[in-house]
Design a protein around this motif. Structure first.
Motif, short mmCIF file in Angstrom:
data_model
loop_
_atom_site.label_atom_id
_atom_site.label_comp_id
_atom_site.label_asym_id
_atom_site.label_seq_id
_atom_site.Cartn_x
_atom_site.Cartn_y
_atom_site.Cartn_z
N THR A 88 0.82 -1.22 0.00
CA THR A 88 0.00 0.00 0.00
C THR A 88 0.85 1.27 0.00
OG1 THR A 88 -0.12 -0.08 2.42
CG2 THR A 88 -1.91 -1.14 1.19
N ASN A 89 2.17 1.10 0.12
CA ASN A 89 3.04 2.29 0.17
C ASN A 89 3.98 2.39 -1.03
OD1 ASN A 89 4.50 0.05 1.00
ND2 ASN A 89 5.67 1.13 2.57
N LEU A 90 3.58 1.76 -2.15
CA LEU A 90 4.33 1.91 -3.39
C LEU A 90 4.18 3.35 -3.86
CD1 LEU A 90 5.89 0.08 -5.50
CD2 LEU A 90 3.74 0.00 -6.78
N ALA A 91 5.30 4.04 -4.02
CA ALA A 91 5.26 5.48 -4.32
C ALA A 91 5.58 5.75 -5.79
CB ALA A 91 6.24 6.23 -3.42
N ALA A 92 4.73 6.53 -6.43
CA ALA A 92 4.97 6.91 -7.81
C ALA A 92 6.22 7.77 -7.92
CB ALA A 92 3.76 7.67 -8.37
N GLN A 93 6.93 7.63 -9.03
CA GLN A 93 8.15 8.38 -9.34
C GLN A 93 9.36 7.98 -8.49
OE1 GLN A 93 7.84 9.94 -12.12
NE2 GLN A 93 5.64 9.47 -12.00
N GLU A 94 9.23 6.89 -7.74
CA GLU A 94 10.39 6.36 -7.02
C GLU A 94 10.83 5.06 -7.68
OE1 GLU A 94 9.78 6.06 -2.82
OE2 GLU A 94 9.89 8.24 -2.54
N ALA A 95 12.15 4.83 -7.68
CA ALA A 95 12.72 3.67 -8.35
C ALA A 95 12.87 2.51 -7.37
CB ALA A 95 14.07 4.02 -8.97
N TYR A 96 12.49 1.32 -7.81
CA TYR A 96 12.56 0.13 -6.98
C TYR A 96 13.44 -0.93 -7.65
CZ TYR A 96 8.71 2.22 -4.41
OH TYR A 96 7.95 3.08 -3.67
N CYS A 97 14.15 -1.68 -6.83
CA CYS A 97 15.01 -2.76 -7.33
C CYS A 97 14.13 -3.90 -7.85
CB CYS A 97 15.92 -3.26 -6.22
SG CYS A 97 16.87 -4.75 -6.66
N VAL A 98 14.37 -4.32 -9.10
CA VAL A 98 13.60 -5.42 -9.67
C VAL A 98 14.51 -6.48 -10.30
CG1 VAL A 98 11.48 -4.11 -10.06
CG2 VAL A 98 13.27 -4.10 -11.81
N GLY A 99 15.81 -6.40 -10.01
CA GLY A 99 16.72 -7.40 -10.55
C GLY A 99 18.11 -7.25 -10.00
N GLY A 100 18.79 -8.37 -9.80
CA GLY A 100 20.17 -8.32 -9.36
C GLY A 100 20.37 -8.05 -7.90
N GLY A 101 19.31 -8.22 -7.08
CA GLY A 101 19.45 -7.99 -5.64
C GLY A 101 20.05 -9.15 -4.90
N GLY A 102 20.27 -10.25 -5.60
CA GLY A 102 20.88 -11.43 -4.98
C GLY A 102 19.87 -12.48 -4.57
N ASP A 103 20.21 -13.74 -4.76
CA ASP A 103 19.40 -14.88 -4.33
C ASP A 103 17.97 -14.80 -4.84
OD1 ASP A 103 21.55 -15.91 -2.90
OD2 ASP A 103 21.05 -14.74 -1.12
N ALA A 104 17.79 -14.51 -6.12
CA ALA A 104 16.44 -14.43 -6.68
C ALA A 104 15.82 -15.82 -6.78
CB ALA A 104 16.49 -13.79 -8.06
N CYS A 105 14.52 -15.89 -6.58
CA CYS A 105 13.81 -17.16 -6.69
C CYS A 105 13.89 -17.66 -8.14
CB CYS A 105 12.35 -16.98 -6.28
SG CYS A 105 11.36 -18.49 -6.46
#
Length: 315
Positions: A88-105
């Protein structure tokens, strides 16, 4: 000259085709960045050493980000600790990590209409405990939402354990918990603190912390992430993963709230930072590349600044 014009036309055509294809994605994604080049609009608390980020726009949901990046919700939460499990706190215009964070499923399943946890477990060959361990954000009712991306394998378990003394949640029973440990050079961390084990009666679990852990610790005034990591012999990476609401600076640790200090999977080899240590030296000692050290400890900043007492995962 004719050949050059044809090549140039081909390049332009490919670029236009790529652009048209990108417009069909459900979210706008930033170009892949190097592991030490986070975007200027990085969301607070999100990992700064990822290889791919996406900037959320108005109307985006976590499910949309997961689908576009082909990642599980578990990984999105782990790489962006400030996001709550309700997203519920996903903020528009902010960048989020979606790859390469380590140990991905490595194995994903997207929930469709009619799915239930038992049906997903049966189809993927998982037990209820395994599904919950892979997706600790699921509530006790295992309610699913269409479009959610579940992690469905593999379910890795710690391979080396040592028994420590525990105190039970109720004064009339005693439960023994185990924590992962391994010998490291030059410092070996040993769990010595008294703990309480997880149970349905735990009422002070911190918001966002995993609810299926085997051991919890109730924070006291003056505690720090380093002191907790040291007491339980765990890597800071694991502490952040099991307690997603905690920021990488650990300035939001709340007294009298219980945090997970034993979950699964966990780092198998830990090194405690000593005075004068630096990343290149640790990488050399443990046969790691810089990229590997960052993948194991994604909370490290771009300068790889270390603090004495921090527990690094080194294998």
């Amino acid at each position: 000259m004719v050949f050059a014009i044809r090549v140039q036309s081909l390049v332009i055509a490919v670029a236009l085709a790529s652009s048209a294809t990108a417009n069909w994605l459900p979210v706008r994604r930033t170009p892949a960045l190097s592991a030490r080049d986070a975007p200027g609009n990085l969301a607070p608390g999100s990992f700064s050493n990822c290889t791919s980020y996406t900037t959320a726009v108005s109307g985006d949901t976590c499910s949309m980000l997961e689908a576009a990046a082909n990642i599980s919700f578990s990984d999105l939460l782990r790489w962006n600790p400030e996001l709550n499990t309700g997203c519920t706190n996903l903020a528009a215009q902010e960048a989020y990590c979606v790859g390469g964070g380590g140990d991905a499923c490595p194995s994903l399943y997207t929930v469709v209409s009619g799915d239930t946890c038992p049906s997903v477990e049966a189809n993927e060959g998982l037990t209820a405990a395994q599904l919950l361990a892979l997706n600790p954000w699921l509530d006790s009712s295992c309610d699913l939402e269409i479009g959610e991306v579940l992690c469905v394998g593999p379910d890795s378990a710690p391979t080396s354990t040592v028994t420590i003394g525990t105190s039970s949640v109720t004064p009339t029973s005693t439960v023994t918990a185990t924590v992962t440990t391994s010998t490291v050079l030059p410092t070996t961390t040993t769990a010595t603190a008294t703990t309480s084990t997880a149970s349905p009666t735990h009422t002070n679990i911190a918001s966002g912390s995993w609810t299926n852990c085997t051991t919890y610790y109730t924070v006291q005034t003056g505690d720090s992430c380093i002191s907790i990591d040291t007491s339980y012999g765990i890597a800071f990476s694991d502490f952040l993963r099991w307690n997603p609401e905690i920021s990488s600076t650990c300035d939001d640790l709340e007294a009298q709230e219980a945090y997970c200090v034993k979950g699964s999977p966990a780092c198998n080899k830990i090194y405690t930072v000593a005075s004068s240590d630096y990343c290149a030296e640790i990488e050399s000692d443990y046969g790691l590349t810089a990229a590997q050290l960052y993948a194991l400890n994604p909370w490290l900043d771009s300068a790889c600044d270390l603090e004495v007492g921090e527990n690094l995962c080194v294998g």
